[in-house]
Structures are given as structure tokens and as C-alpha cells.
Design an enzyme around this catalytic site. Structure first.
Site, mmCIF file in Angstrom:
data_model
loop_
_atom_site.group_PDB
_atom_site.id
_atom_site.type_symbol
_atom_site.label_atom_id
_atom_site.label_comp_id
_atom_site.label_asym_id
_atom_site.label_seq_id
_atom_site.Cartn_x
_atom_site.Cartn_y
_atom_site.Cartn_z
ATOM 1 N N GLY A 1 0.754 -1.247 0.000
ATOM 2 C CA GLY A 1 0.000 0.000 0.000
ATOM 3 C C GLY A 1 0.780 1.290 0.000
ATOM 4 O O GLY A 1 0.187 2.360 -0.089
ATOM 5 N N CYS B 1 -14.071 2.331 -28.285
ATOM 6 C CA CYS B 1 -15.420 2.865 -28.470
ATOM 7 C C CYS B 1 -16.102 2.967 -27.123
ATOM 8 O O CYS B 1 -16.957 2.146 -26.777
ATOM 9 C CB CYS B 1 -16.207 1.969 -29.403
ATOM 10 S SG CYS B 1 -15.748 2.262 -31.089
ATOM 11 N N GLU B 2 -15.686 3.975 -26.378
ATOM 12 C CA GLU B 2 -16.107 4.111 -24.997
ATOM 13 C C GLU B 2 -15.710 5.532 -24.619
ATOM 14 O O GLU B 2 -14.528 5.849 -24.621
ATOM 15 C CB GLU B 2 -15.301 3.080 -24.175
ATOM 16 C CG GLU B 2 -15.717 2.886 -22.762
ATOM 17 C CD GLU B 2 -16.971 2.038 -22.657
ATOM 18 O OE1 GLU B 2 -17.188 1.127 -23.472
ATOM 19 O OE2 GLU B 2 -17.752 2.318 -21.744
ATOM 20 N N GLU C 1 4.064 -6.301 1.744
ATOM 21 C CA GLU C 1 3.736 -6.729 0.394
ATOM 22 C C GLU C 1 3.645 -5.565 -0.590
ATOM 23 O O GLU C 1 2.580 -5.272 -1.122
ATOM 24 C CB GLU C 1 2.401 -7.465 0.408
ATOM 25 C CG GLU C 1 2.434 -8.709 1.261
ATOM 26 C CD GLU C 1 1.056 -9.294 1.488
ATOM 27 O OE1 GLU C 1 0.976 -10.520 1.642
ATOM 28 O OE2 GLU C 1 0.068 -8.534 1.516
ATOM 29 N N PRO C 2 4.766 -4.892 -0.834
ATOM 30 C CA PRO C 2 4.712 -3.784 -1.785
ATOM 31 C C PRO C 2 4.511 -4.282 -3.210
ATOM 32 O O PRO C 2 5.172 -5.223 -3.647
ATOM 33 C CB PRO C 2 6.090 -3.128 -1.634
ATOM 34 C CG PRO C 2 6.987 -4.231 -1.163
ATOM 35 C CD PRO C 2 6.134 -5.122 -0.315
ATOM 36 N N GLY C 3 3.583 -3.684 -3.911
ATOM 37 C CA GLY C 3 3.371 -3.991 -5.318
ATOM 38 C C GLY C 3 3.660 -2.744 -6.136
ATOM 39 O O GLY C 3 4.692 -2.610 -6.794
ATOM 40 N N TYR D 1 -0.238 -2.129 -12.217
ATOM 41 C CA TYR D 1 -1.677 -2.180 -12.512
ATOM 42 C C TYR D 1 -2.037 -1.574 -13.874
ATOM 43 O O TYR D 1 -3.115 -1.019 -14.038
ATOM 44 C CB TYR D 1 -2.490 -1.505 -11.389
ATOM 45 C CG TYR D 1 -2.164 -2.061 -10.027
ATOM 46 C CD1 TYR D 1 -2.459 -3.376 -9.714
ATOM 47 C CD2 TYR D 1 -1.524 -1.281 -9.065
ATOM 48 C CE1 TYR D 1 -2.123 -3.913 -8.468
ATOM 49 C CE2 TYR D 1 -1.184 -1.800 -7.824
ATOM 50 C CZ TYR D 1 -1.492 -3.121 -7.533
ATOM 51 O OH TYR D 1 -1.161 -3.642 -6.311
ATOM 52 N N TYR E 1 -10.491 4.663 -11.816
ATOM 53 C CA TYR E 1 -10.294 5.436 -10.577
ATOM 54 C C TYR E 1 -10.002 6.922 -10.807
ATOM 55 O O TYR E 1 -9.604 7.603 -9.877
ATOM 56 C CB TYR E 1 -9.092 4.913 -9.774
ATOM 57 C CG TYR E 1 -8.855 3.448 -9.699
ATOM 58 C CD1 TYR E 1 -9.744 2.595 -9.035
ATOM 59 C CD2 TYR E 1 -7.692 2.883 -10.223
ATOM 60 C CE1 TYR E 1 -9.474 1.240 -8.926
ATOM 61 C CE2 TYR E 1 -7.421 1.529 -10.116
ATOM 62 C CZ TYR E 1 -8.326 0.712 -9.470
ATOM 63 O OH TYR E 1 -8.051 -0.615 -9.349
HETATM 64 C C1 LIG Z 1 -3.031 -5.170 -3.637
HETATM 65 C C2 LIG Z 1 -2.402 -5.812 -2.481
HETATM 66 C C3 LIG Z 1 -1.061 -5.571 -2.193
HETATM 67 C C4 LIG Z 1 -0.221 -4.588 -2.957
HETATM 68 O O1 LIG Z 1 -0.638 -3.286 -2.772
HETATM 69 P P1 LIG Z 1 0.225 -2.061 -3.379
HETATM 70 O O2 LIG Z 1 -0.600 -0.882 -3.100
HETATM 71 O O3 LIG Z 1 0.380 -2.329 -4.817
HETATM 72 O O4 LIG Z 1 1.527 -2.042 -2.669
HETATM 73 C C5 LIG Z 1 -0.490 -6.258 -1.152
HETATM 74 N N1 LIG Z 1 -1.194 -7.151 -0.419
HETATM 75 C C6 LIG Z 1 -2.495 -7.418 -0.680
HETATM 76 C C7 LIG Z 1 -3.195 -8.409 0.127
HETATM 77 C C8 LIG Z 1 -3.138 -6.758 -1.710
HETATM 78 O O5 LIG Z 1 -4.413 -7.001 -1.945
#
Ligand SMILES: *Cc1c(COP(=O)(O)O)cnc(C)c1O
Length: 434
Positions: free
Chosen positions: A248, A361-362, A290-292, A390, A334
Site C-alpha cells: 500500500g 469505443c467508450e 507486500e509492496p506492489g 496495474y 479510478y
Molecule cells: C493489492 C495488495 C497488495 C499490494 O498493494 P500495493 O498498493 O500495490 O503495494 C499487497 N497485499 C495485498 C493483500 C493486496 O491485496
């Protein structure tokens, strides 16, 4: 500029990871997604080093691979010695094909099917993050069938509103994810899990949302979760060995966004964790995060070729591009902000306001509204920054638009990591009829 991998060269072209993106657009065609491997590795190691330094030495980031899942990125995660978070058998399969050691994978999701549970266990996925009592018992049953003991964490909703977009906020009681502390359903889930024979509870997980700039909500989550760990210890004599604080942390999409010091945030969270653990008399657990987004977002850039300029007298200007919501649906979903640049004319004043519109087409297929740039011409190269997370992961075939190529930039080299789809590959699963 918003990230240190961006610059402008002598030809007034935008550069990314030291490469002229106008040249790369010419070489590979557009729409094109570029990735900066150095930046991905830098981010992974910032998390790994800060977590090992400030939390316990075995603490570890797990790359939330839903942000961008393809074989090569799991190879990077493996060589950076970090774990991964997967949310489907498809992601597990992709990591498996890349040779990722699945004992370092955490299997998430609120709707795991029996087939997926079996698939993950057969391939030795280290941990499941279970979302409900029914899921825990499904995992227990299947582990029993397979004669294994599966390590699991329980996903807990701490009841936090992190002030982010509603669709990416997940920590409050009314969420499809996890089990709430507030209703005490979390407590009874722990109690019943501890009675099961084929699962081994290792700890708890929470994830409060995405694109969160301040560290306070994470501190609050840690506070609540450690309070919960202490309560569970008192109630059931179970002491959690792992606490997963989820992902997050935000990234900068525009100049208005503040800069984020990830290591400093981790240090601040670690101070809360250690002081609370000693206050509550519980051992400091292994911390997982859990950084994404913050691993891959600013390692990505999307290039488009400008199409037609539509000037609606007295109202608005639109520049069309050769991609759109099929490769980046985030504005549509978003209203996400992005920085958009005219990559081949970086020296010219940004004195023209136009909306960057996708090809679908949107009417909602917009990449960004009211961008200031030099007045665009057909065939100019339009760069959208910070698209690593994403975007490709959410790409679709709407309007039968093939997904773009993904090219990795590494040490002055460029190579394809995902081929551009062709009409043939896009229709490969369609049965032919005479
Ligand atoms: C989406 C998600 C993440 C990653 O979130 P980011 O905002 O991309 O860092 C980590 N853990 C869980 C369970 C998620 O659903």
C-alpha cells in the site's frame, strides 16, 4: 522530474533509464511499455535492506505480483532474495515457470477454488493467507487429503480507513477481504483454526489499502495487529511468529505528489512494532510487507503515437492515441492522475491544454484529462509516466486491441520480456468454424 530515471537528451527527447524513448518507440512500435530493471531492483533492495535492518533480520518484503505478473519479474524477485504474494493459480504458475522458489510465495485471495488450493500445495507454496473460516477448513481438508501440513496466516481486517480511493481501500470492517477484529469474528476464527490438524497457523496478515502516502495508517495497523496478537496470546496461548502488514505504500504519479522515503517509513513502523511488543509482552514477530505498486510503478512507462487532434471550439481539445483503456484502464476505473509528456519535443513550452483519449469505443476511455503539453501533431510520441503497476496487469482485449510489447531496459540494453500480441495469438483460443 518525478523520478530520477527520467531526463532529457541533446535532441530534446525524453530519456528513461538513460535511453531515448523516441528511438525505442521507433524500434519496437507503439503502444509500448518500457520497464527499468535497475529501478525495480533498487526498490526491492530498499525494502529488503530496511526491513532486515529495522525489523527482525529474517523479515522480508513480498512483491505483490498482481501489480505486474510475468516470468521475468519473478526471476528478478528471486535474484533479489525477496518473496512474492500471489492471488491466483495463474500467478503461481507463472512464478513456477520462472523457477521462483515457491516456499517463499504467499497465496492470497478471497475466493480460492479447490483446484487452486491443490495446485498451490502440489507446487509447494509456502504459505496460504486465508480469508475466512470456510476457506481455512477447505485448506485443512485438502492438506489432509494430500498428507501435508500447510502453513497459513489469517487475514484480519483491522478497521482502518486509510483515506485512499474507496475501490482500493480494504482495511475497514465492511470489506470483502478478511475477518474483523471489531466483531470478534477474528478471535473465533483463530480459536477454530488452532483446533485443525492439517494447517499450522504461523501468524496474521492485514492490508489496509493502496496508494497511501503517510506512514500513520501503517502505524495504526501495526498497533491494532500487535494488540490483537497479545489478546490472542492471552486467550488461546498462541503467539504469532509472523505479522504481515500488507502493501500500500504510495508512489509519485505527478509533481504534486510528495516524495516518499520508504526506508524512513519502515523505520518509523519498526519503532512502533518494537515498543508495542515490549509493552504487550509478546515476542517481536517476523515482519512481512507486500509492496506492489511502489516496486514497479515508476519503473514503467507507456509510449503511444499521437493520432488526431480534435479541437471542439470553445470547449475542449482531444488528442487520440493508438492505445488506451486496453493497456491502462486506471483513469477509467479510478480517475487516476498521471504525468503525460510529449517525448519528442521536450524543449517546447507546455502551453496547450488537451485531453489524451484512448482508441476504444467508450467515452470513458481517457488516459488523462486536461494535460498541458506542446500542441501535439500526428506521429508525436506521447509518454505516460509511472505505468509499471496495474497497467499491463489489468490490460484487456476490449475492441480486440492486442496487448502491447513490454521491453526491459537494463544497463544500456533493451530486450523484449513480453511479446506484442498478434491478431493470431489473440484469437488462438477461438475455435474455427467453416
Ligand atoms: C493489492 C495488495 C497488495 C499490494 O498493494 P500495493 O498498493 O500495490 O503495494 C499487497 N497485499 C495485498 C493483500 C493486496 O491485496
Amino acid at each position: 522530474m518525478i523520478c530520477d530515471n527520467l531526463s532529457v537528451n541533446g535532441e530534446n527527447h525524453l530519456t528513461f533509464a538513460g535511453r531515448d524513448v523516441t528511438e525505442l518507440a521507433k524500434k519496437y512500435g507503439t503502444p509500448l511499455m518500457l520497464l527499468d530493471e535497475g529501478k525495480i531492483r533498487e526498490k526491492m533492495s530498499v525494502y529488503r535492506e530496511a526491513m532486515q535492518k529495522y525489523f527482525t533480520p529474517d523479515s522480508m518484503p513480498l512483491f505483490a505480483s498482481k501489480a505486474l505478473s510475468f516470468k521475468y519479474i519473478y526471476k528478478i524477485a528471486k535474484s533479489e532474495n525477496i518473496g512474492i504474494d500471489c492471488v491466483s493459480a495463474g500467478e503461481i504458475f507463472t512464478a513456477y515457470k520462472a523457477g521462483f522458489p515457491l516456499e517463499n510465495a504467499y497465496f492470497h485471495g478471497n475466493s480460492k477454488t479447490d483446484d487452486e488450493i491443490r495446485f498451490a500445495m502440489e507446487r509447494g507454496v509456502g504459505h496460504f493467507v486465508c480469508d475466512s473460516i470456510e476457506e481455512v477448513s477447505a485448506v485443512d481438508d485438502i492438506a489432509g487429503e494430500m498428507g501435508i501440513k500447510q502453513k497459513i496466516l489469517l487475514r484480519i481486517t483491522p478497521g482502518i480507513d486509510p483515506h485512499t480511493h474507496k475501490k482500493i481501500s480494504t482495511g475497514s470492517v465492511d470489506s470483502k477481504f478478511g475477518v474483523a477484529i471489531e466483531t470478534r469474528q477474528a478471535h473465533s476464527l483463530v480459536e477454530s483454526t488452532l483446533k485443525l490438524e492439517n494447517v499450522e497457523l504461523t501468524g496474521f496478515h492485514c492490508h489496509i489499502g493502496s496508494q497511501i502516502f503517510e506512514y500513520d495508517p501503517f502505524g495504526d495497523a501495526a498497533r491494532i495487529m500487535i494488540g490483537f496478537i497479545a489478546e490472542i496470546k492471552k486467550l488461546y496461548g498462541f503467539e504469532a511468529a509472523q505479522l504481515n502488514l500488507g502493501g500500500g505504500m504510495a508512489v509519485r504519479y505527478t509533481e504534486e505528489d510528495p516524495e516518499i522515503d520508504y526506508a524512513a517509513n519502515i523505520k518509523d513502523i519498526s519503532e512502533i512494532v518494537s515498543s508495542l511488543c515490549s509493552e504487550y509482552g509478546v515476542a517481536v514477530p517476523q515482519i512481512l510487507m507486500e509492496p506492489g505498486r511502489s516496486i514497479v510503478a515508476d519503473a514503467g512507462m507507456t509510449l503511444y503515437t499521437a493520432g488526431y487532434l480534435k479541437e471542439i471550439t470553445g470547449l475542449k481539445n482531444y488528442i487520440s492515441i493508438d492505445g488506451g483503456m486496453t493497456d491502462n484502464p486506471r483513469f477509467t476505473l479510478y480517475q487516476s492522475p498521471y504525468t503525460v509528456l510529449l517525448a519528442n519535443r521536450m524543449n517546447e513550452p507546455c502551453d496547450y491544454k488537451c485531453t489524451v483519449a484512448g482508441r476504444c469505443c467508450e467515452s470513458g476511455d481517457i488516459i488523462q484529462e486536461d494535460v498541458m503539453m506542446p500542441k501535439p501533431n500526428r506521429y508525436d510520441i506521447i509518454a505516460v509516466l509511472t505505468t509499471g503497476a496495474y497497467n499491463y496487469a489489468m490490460a484487456s482485449h476490449y475492441n480486440k486491441v492486442p496487448k502491447p510489447a513490454v521491453v526491459m531496459l537494463k544497463d544500456g540494453e533493451d530486450f523484449v520480456v513480453i511479446k506484442r500480441e498478434t491478431f493470431e495469438s489473440m484469437t488462438a483460443n477461438e475455435v474455427d468454424f467453416d
